[in-house]
Enzyme design. Structure first.
Site, PDB file in Angstrom:
ATOM      1  N   CYS A 106       0.827  -1.205   0.000  1.00 19.92           N
ATOM      2  CA  CYS A 106       0.000   0.000   0.000  1.00 19.92           C
ATOM      3  C   CYS A 106       0.864   1.259   0.000  1.00 19.92           C
ATOM      4  CB  CYS A 106      -0.975  -0.063   1.176  1.00 19.92           C
ATOM      5  SG  CYS A 106      -2.422   0.986   1.000  1.00 19.92           S
ATOM      6  N   HIS A 107       0.849   2.053   1.076  1.00 21.90           N
ATOM      7  CA  HIS A 107       1.650   3.264   1.175  1.00 21.90           C
ATOM      8  C   HIS A 107       3.042   2.976   1.733  1.00 21.90           C
ATOM      9  CE1 HIS A 107      -2.340   5.064   0.725  1.00 21.90           C
ATOM     10  NE2 HIS A 107      -1.733   6.177   0.366  1.00 21.90           N
TER      11      HIS A 107
END
Length: 179
Positions: A106-107
């Site tokens: 994800c991030h």
């Protein structure tokens, strides 16, 4: 194998911590929660507070070489806090310097960008990081999981919906690096 799961004291996406953690544990390996401060980390379900988890090691007090691999869970706030912590960034960079496997979802790649380790690498992430990865010299791809073997092993994934494939890649690929 001992696998470090690096999180900030607050902001980790709970499912991106707990599902890979359980996969590593179910495979007979030892997950270790590493953070920038002692105590507990506060996980989130997107924007809502979720559970807390006890920190087992603190960055700056434990060397990267005491682990066989590193997992960087996402959540928007988690990697943003980590990339502002010099010791956390140095800890991540050390895994690359030592050729140890790293996985990020994800991030999570924001911390990789700050550690200056994405240049020349291909990875995936949450779509909003595409420009950041490109600006850091990496190539972004829209894939459920991407495994880059150019240098140390780097496994990346886009989002919580990709966790099953991400977990399988971590367990299989990390084990292959340590045989």
């Amino acid at each position: 194998m001992r696998i470090a799961f690096l999180t900030a004291p607050e902001g980790v996406e709970q499912v991106e911590l707990t599902e890979p953690w359980q996969a590593v544990k179910d495979a007979g390996h030892q997950p270790v929660l590493v953070s920038t401060k002692p105590g507990h980390v506060q996980a989130f379900n997107h924007l809502d507070k979720a559970d807390t988890f006890p920190v087992e090691a603190v960055v700056g007090e434990v060397p990267a070489e005491s682990f066989d691999g590193l997992v960087l869970p996402g959540g928007v706030a988690n990697p943003d806090f980590l990339r502002m912590d010099e010791q956390a960034v140095a800890f991540v960079r050390a895994f690359f310097d030592q050729g140890r496997p790293v996985a990020a979802i994800c991030h999570g790649p924001w911390t990789l960008i700050e550690a200056d380790v994405v240049r020349g690498r291909t990875l995936t992430s949450w779509p909003s990081l595409k420009t950041d990865i490109s600006n850091a010299g990496g190539t972004w791809v829209d894939e459920q999981v991407h495994i880059d073997r150019d240098g140390n092993l780097l496994i990346t994934s886009r989002k919580p919906d990709d966790l099953k494939a991400f977990d399988e890649a971590i367990v299989t690929e990390f084990a292959g690096q340590n045989t």
